[in-house]
Design a protein around this motif. Structure first.
Motif, mmCIF file in Angstrom:
data_model
loop_
_atom_site.group_PDB
_atom_site.id
_atom_site.type_symbol
_atom_site.label_atom_id
_atom_site.label_comp_id
_atom_site.label_asym_id
_atom_site.label_seq_id
_atom_site.Cartn_x
_atom_site.Cartn_y
_atom_site.Cartn_z
ATOM 1 N N ILE A 83 -29.385 57.029 -55.760
ATOM 2 C CA ILE A 83 -29.494 56.415 -54.270
ATOM 3 C C ILE A 83 -28.891 55.211 -54.157
ATOM 4 O O ILE A 83 -28.007 55.186 -53.329
ATOM 5 N N ALA A 84 -28.788 54.475 -55.413
ATOM 6 C CA ALA A 84 -27.834 53.048 -55.434
ATOM 7 C C ALA A 84 -26.220 53.805 -55.150
ATOM 8 O O ALA A 84 -25.669 52.958 -54.439
ATOM 9 N N PHE A 85 -25.896 54.672 -55.518
ATOM 10 C CA PHE A 85 -24.611 55.252 -55.598
ATOM 11 C C PHE A 85 -24.175 55.625 -53.855
ATOM 12 O O PHE A 85 -23.381 55.264 -53.599
ATOM 13 N N ARG A 86 -25.419 56.385 -53.495
ATOM 14 C CA ARG A 86 -25.118 56.875 -52.175
ATOM 15 C C ARG A 86 -24.911 55.708 -51.453
ATOM 16 O O ARG A 86 -24.519 55.704 -50.102
ATOM 17 N N ASN A 87 -25.930 54.677 -51.589
ATOM 18 C CA ASN A 87 -25.832 53.661 -50.794
ATOM 19 C C ASN A 87 -24.470 52.702 -50.755
ATOM 20 O O ASN A 87 -23.913 52.604 -49.636
ATOM 21 N N SER A 88 -24.012 52.638 -52.035
ATOM 22 C CA SER A 88 -22.658 52.133 -51.983
ATOM 23 C C SER A 88 -21.479 53.011 -51.538
ATOM 24 O O SER A 88 -20.994 52.185 -50.788
ATOM 25 N N MET A 89 -21.823 54.189 -51.618
ATOM 26 C CA MET A 89 -20.933 55.147 -50.643
ATOM 27 C C MET A 89 -20.995 54.765 -49.210
ATOM 28 O O MET A 89 -19.681 54.753 -48.547
ATOM 29 N N ARG A 90 -22.183 54.626 -48.698
ATOM 30 C CA ARG A 90 -22.391 54.288 -47.162
ATOM 31 C C ARG A 90 -21.775 52.914 -46.795
ATOM 32 O O ARG A 90 -21.101 52.780 -45.939
ATOM 33 N N ASP A 91 -21.800 52.136 -47.745
ATOM 34 C CA ASP A 91 -21.228 50.972 -47.655
ATOM 35 C C ASP A 91 -19.676 50.792 -47.348
ATOM 36 O O ASP A 91 -18.992 50.288 -46.621
ATOM 37 N N LEU A 92 -19.236 51.771 -48.338
ATOM 38 C CA LEU A 92 -17.783 52.018 -48.139
ATOM 39 C C LEU A 92 -17.167 52.355 -47.147
ATOM 40 O O LEU A 92 -16.143 51.791 -46.520
ATOM 41 N N GLY A 93 -17.946 53.231 -46.419
ATOM 42 C CA GLY A 93 -17.520 53.572 -44.994
ATOM 43 C C GLY A 93 -17.408 52.654 -44.006
ATOM 44 O O GLY A 93 -16.528 52.770 -43.079
ATOM 45 N N ARG A 94 -18.041 51.344 -44.285
ATOM 46 C CA ARG A 94 -18.043 50.441 -43.371
ATOM 47 C C ARG A 94 -16.587 49.651 -43.407
ATOM 48 O O ARG A 94 -16.247 48.846 -42.318
ATOM 49 N N TYR A 95 -15.859 49.869 -44.405
ATOM 50 C CA TYR A 95 -14.690 49.086 -44.646
ATOM 51 C C TYR A 95 -13.708 49.993 -44.153
ATOM 52 O O TYR A 95 -13.232 51.094 -44.718
ATOM 53 N N PRO A 96 -12.839 49.653 -43.268
ATOM 54 C CA PRO A 96 -11.813 50.630 -42.975
ATOM 55 C C PRO A 96 -10.783 50.788 -43.802
ATOM 56 O O PRO A 96 -10.125 51.920 -44.234
ATOM 57 N N SER A 97 -10.268 49.695 -44.757
ATOM 58 C CA SER A 97 -9.230 49.601 -45.706
ATOM 59 C C SER A 97 -9.815 50.682 -46.870
ATOM 60 O O SER A 97 -9.030 51.449 -47.402
ATOM 61 N N ALA A 98 -11.210 50.790 -47.165
ATOM 62 C CA ALA A 98 -11.495 51.523 -48.207
ATOM 63 C C ALA A 98 -11.318 53.081 -47.712
ATOM 64 O O ALA A 98 -10.838 53.950 -48.368
ATOM 65 N N VAL A 99 -11.850 53.230 -46.333
ATOM 66 C CA VAL A 99 -11.564 54.458 -45.831
ATOM 67 C C VAL A 99 -10.131 55.166 -46.076
ATOM 68 O O VAL A 99 -9.796 56.013 -46.476
ATOM 69 N N ALA A 100 -9.159 54.342 -45.396
ATOM 70 C CA ALA A 100 -7.822 54.496 -45.590
ATOM 71 C C ALA A 100 -7.447 54.754 -47.218
ATOM 72 O O ALA A 100 -6.623 55.858 -47.353
ATOM 73 N N GLY A 101 -7.765 53.729 -47.863
ATOM 74 C CA GLY A 101 -7.582 54.326 -49.208
ATOM 75 C C GLY A 101 -7.900 55.466 -49.963
ATOM 76 O O GLY A 101 -7.297 56.325 -50.418
ATOM 77 N N ILE A 102 -9.127 55.903 -49.440
ATOM 78 C CA ILE A 102 -9.596 57.104 -49.942
ATOM 79 C C ILE A 102 -8.978 58.455 -49.349
ATOM 80 O O ILE A 102 -8.671 59.231 -50.251
ATOM 81 N N VAL A 103 -8.739 58.206 -48.048
ATOM 82 C CA VAL A 103 -7.850 59.190 -47.269
ATOM 83 C C VAL A 103 -6.684 59.379 -48.093
ATOM 84 O O VAL A 103 -6.185 60.665 -48.402
#
Lengths: 447, 376
Positions: free
Chosen positions: A2-22
């Motif tokens: 669950i913690a992992f899923r939460n941190s993934m959700r948190d990640l979605g809030r950072y545009p730079s993280a999303v850009a990095g993942i893409v």
């Protein structure tokens, strides 16, 4: 989980993280494509640039898309082979064992500038007497210019630029330009339209045969351009991706995992082992990292895997060990470790099951953030001339460009293409790593 | 907690009680000793790597034979011997010379000997390279290249440190401002090393705009006038310095600003605010002071990383420093110079670590007061 899923959700809030993942996903897809489209051995063969691999490419030509920003369109390379169906070739017997072969190359020229060079590559079979070639150049407005009158050996080449007779006939203008200039005009813009090159070849023996390839060397080439050895840079740009990713990921993973384990073991057992690790870290701090890598590259091997191994070895005892040690020292005193001890867990079980997992949240951002360091390290070594001898990598392209004076001659594409890819790779991992750091490191949250 | 940060380095004896000075001295001496041992081990490892394939020895043996051949050929003492005897004689002489130089000793003994030579940079003659003054002594080649490297990295590191602290303080004051967000956003760009930005800078400022030189340290030919020479040096310094700054400045400001922010949320800062101290005083005494040890540690790591990158940065900018010497030596396969440069890099790293340790001792109250661990 669950913690992992939460941190993934948190990640979605950072545009730079999303850009990095893409970006990272795109890189992985491109890497897989590169490895499937151009197999490893093929990539190495292409990059070695043996004779006959790249002869149809112009030397140091910028990519074709640069035409979008130009008023005068630069020509792309064209090649026509009489062995292809599309090139009409007729063979006529004219008696006495003589044959007349007519090869006609027809092409549409829709550029404003002139080709760098044109050449005819002949392949002929004969036993005594060489075939005789006369070529006629027909411009869109119907002028006919005699180009070449010469015999062609079994494997001979005719360069238009080296034909001084032709140059004189064109009034002292370089053939590659003179053949494309409109008649009676002062402008220095090529005439657009359909050109024709007609070869009339006489062969003197019944079983004599000839084929010819016409290559028009453009000033731009492909989507990546070419280098000083006519190599298509797209090979190196594509293959640089998996190499960079593999080197960066493996080095980062190897270094981080080993550092973590060594630090955990040292902290847990303490005593002389801990002391030894500490002293080793200090020695490693004064060991000049890059010079030693250079030494290894010079004396032993330039293979990327050897360099990778040495890199990991030299990076294990980094300052990071002290940071991990500080955390482990705290964790060591926590009640749950005490509990594990009291139920009789073995030393190694405690280290691997209870100590190390606690540090993972700190570790993940670090792991992602140091990947670019290693990606750039590989490029740095290549720029120093210590790149892997056979693999095409971005660093090697930059090195070739630098050594051959691309910066001074204005061939910026040569440097910029691999650099931009390196930069994007570095940025993608760094952006993701920074965001991860903020998520896993509550003290940084909101700062 | 003391406030006299800037007075300590200049006059530590007069202002501080003798006990503190002694402790500092003891700390420094202990640190110096341990660093020396560290360097010795480091150089030993370096030599071991360089000699593992027996490279250094093979080359020295070849050198001995070549020297003897030249000596024999230049005189006619051995002319009346048969070819076989002559060869045997040369072989004997070579063996004697090897014995004299200790090449017949076991590997470990030899390595230790070579290490002591390397530590004093007594590496003999370069195989192919020569210094600008024409000497082929490795020590001279290396010492000659040391000054440019120190100029480049000294200038850029001082700028980097001062710039980062000032900008970071400013950002922490204006937390959340536009500039703050820009710097935070740019921090990931520091993943690329200096030489990489150097390439772009060269393309832009030297290639396209033609404002600054492509590389080198001074114009060619060097200006005779001292002042002009200095100006020319400054002009050539701009691009490499900017390249170094670009590769570290954003990350260090981001990190340090975060340290400042973390420390400025401490209770004692609130307390100071409540007492009505000026924000300048609060910054100096309560924020900058306790963060300095952390910042210096952070800066030490940056410095070490920068040193490591010297060979390539100097190569890209054609800077006639140590790094470039190393690069050239690699190209020419000049082993004494490679080993020598590596050793001097180890020295410089050690000196860097020592200076930072010393500054750390000055600003870290735990060392001065004598409580807590001295190391680290």
């Amino acid at each position: 989980m669950i913690a992992f899923r939460n941190s993934m959700r948190d990640l979605g809030r950072y545009p730079s993280a999303v850009a990095g993942i893409v970006l990272i996903v795109v890189f992985i897809v491109v890497s897989i494509y590169a490895m499937v489209a151009v197999p490893y051995s093929e990539a190495i063969r292409l990059w070695r640039a043996d004779e006959g691999v790249w002869y149809k490419n112009p030397i140091s030509a910028p990519p074709a898309w640069t035409n979008l920003f130009r008023d005068q369109k630069l020509p792309e390379s064209m090649a026509f082979d009489s062995r292809d169906e599309s090139v009409p070739k007729t063979v006529m017997d004219i008696g006495k064992g003589l044959q007349e072969t007519v090869i006609t190359y027809t092409f549409d020229y829709s550029f404003d500038s002139f080709p760098k060079e044109m050449a005819l590559y002949f392949k002929s079979a004969y036993s005594q007497k060489q075939p005789y070639v006369s070529a006629l150049w027909i411009t869109p407005d119907g002028r006919e210019i005699r180009v070449m009158d010469a015999s062609a050996g079994s494997s001979s080449t005719y360069y238009f630029s080296q034909d001084s007779k032709l140059e004189r006939r064109l009034g002292g203008i370089k053939p590659a330009e003179g053949l494309f200039l409109p008649p009676e005009s002062d402008s220095h813009v090529a005439q657009r339209g359909e050109y024709q090159l007609r070869l009339t070849i006489l062969t003197f023996e019944p079983d004599s045969a000839i084929d010819a390839e016409f290559v028009l060397y453009g000033q731009v080439h492909g989507w990546a351009g070419t280098d000083h050895l006519r190599r298509d840079l797209s090979v190196a740009l594509l293959w640089g991706m998996p190499v960079a990713l593999a080197f960066g990921l493996l080095a980062a993973l190897g270094t981080t995992a080993l550092t973590m384990i060594i630090s955990a073991v040292g902290t847990w057992f303490g005593g002389w082992l801990d002391e030894l690790i500490q002293r080793f870290t200090e020695i490693n701090l004064v060991l000049p990292f890059l010079p030693i890598l250079i030494m290894v590259g010079t004396f032993y091997s330039r293979s990327i895997w050897v360099i990778l191994g040495v890199t990991i070895l030299l990076s294990i005892f980094s300052g990071q060990i002290k940071a991990y040690r500080a955390i482990f020292l705290q964790v060591k005193e926590t009640p749950y470790i005490e509990a594990a001890r009291s139920y009789g867990a073995s030393q190694w079980r405690i280290i691997f099951r209870y100590l190390i997992p606690r540090i993972i949240p700190v570790l993940i951002p670090q792991l992602v953030t140091i990947i670019p360091t290693f990606v750039f390290l590989e490029a740095s070594l290549a720029v120093l001339g210590l790149g892997d001898p056979v693999l095409p990598t971005w660093g090697k392209v930059i090195d070739d460009a630098r050594v051959n004076g691309a910066l001074f001659q204005g061939q910026y594409y040569w440097v910029l293409e691999p650099s931009v890819l390196l930069m994007l790779t570095g940025l993608a991992f760094a952006m993701l790593g920074f965001s991860l750091d903020r998520i896993f490191n509550p003290r940084l949250r909101g700062l | 907690m003391t406030t006299a940060t800037e007075t300590i380095p200049s006059t530590p004896v007069s202002r501080r009680p003798a006990g503190t000075f002694l402790r500092l001295l003891k700390f420094t001496a202990a640190r110096l000793f341990s660093l020396f041992v560290t360097v010795v081990i480091g150089v030993f490892l370096t030599i071991l790597i360089a000699n593992m394939g027996g490279y250094v020895d093979t080359i020295r043996r070849a050198e001995i034979r070549e020297g003897i051949m030249v000596r024999v050929n230049s005189t006619n003492i051995l002319d009346n011997l048969s070819a076989e005897d002559r060869l045997k004689r040369i072989e004997d002489m070579a063996r004697l010379e090897e014995k004299r130089l200790g090449l017949d000793q076991p590997f470990m003994v030899r390595t230790v000997k070579y290490m002591s030579n390397a530590l004093t940079l007594n590496l003999g003659r370069a195989q192919k390279m020569s210094s600008d003054s024409g000497s082929r002594t490795v020590r001279l080649i290396i010492l000659e290249r040391l000054a440019p490297t120190l100029i480049l990295f000294g200038a850029s590191n001082i700028l980097l440190f001062a710039g980062s602290i000032l900008i970071a303080l400013n950002l922490s004051r204006n937390y959340g401002s536009f500039l703050d967000r820009v710097i935070v956003g740019l921090a990931p760009t520091s993943s690329a090393p200096g030489w990489f930005y150097g390439l772009f800078l060269i393309v832009l400022f030297a290639g396209v705009l033609r404002l600054l030189p492509f590389g080198g340290m001074v114009d060619a030919p060097p200006p005779p006038n001292r002042f002009d020479y200095f100006l020319s040096l400054l002009k050539h310094l701009v691009l490499p310095t900017v390249a170094i700054a670009l590769s570290t400045l954003f990350l260090s400001t981001y990190n340090w600003r975060t340290f400042f922010l973390i420390f400025s949320s401490e209770d004692y800062v609130e307390m100071a605010k409540a007492k009505g101290l000026t924000s300048r005083d609060i910054e100096r005494r309560y924020i900058l002071r306790p963060t300095l040890p952390t910042i210096i540690t952070n800066f030490a790591l940056i410095l070490i990383f920068l040193w490591t990158g010297a060979p390539i940065l100097e190569t890209v900018f054609n800077w006639p420093g140590l790094g470039r010497a190393l690069f050239q030596a690699v190209g020419l396969f000049d082993i004494p110079v490679i080993v020598g440069s590596t050793v001097i890099f180890a020295y410089m790293l050690a000196i860097t670590v020592f200076i930072l340790d010393f500054v750390f001792a000055l600003v870290d109250p735990r060392v001065k007061v004598g409580s807590g661990e001295n190391r680290q």
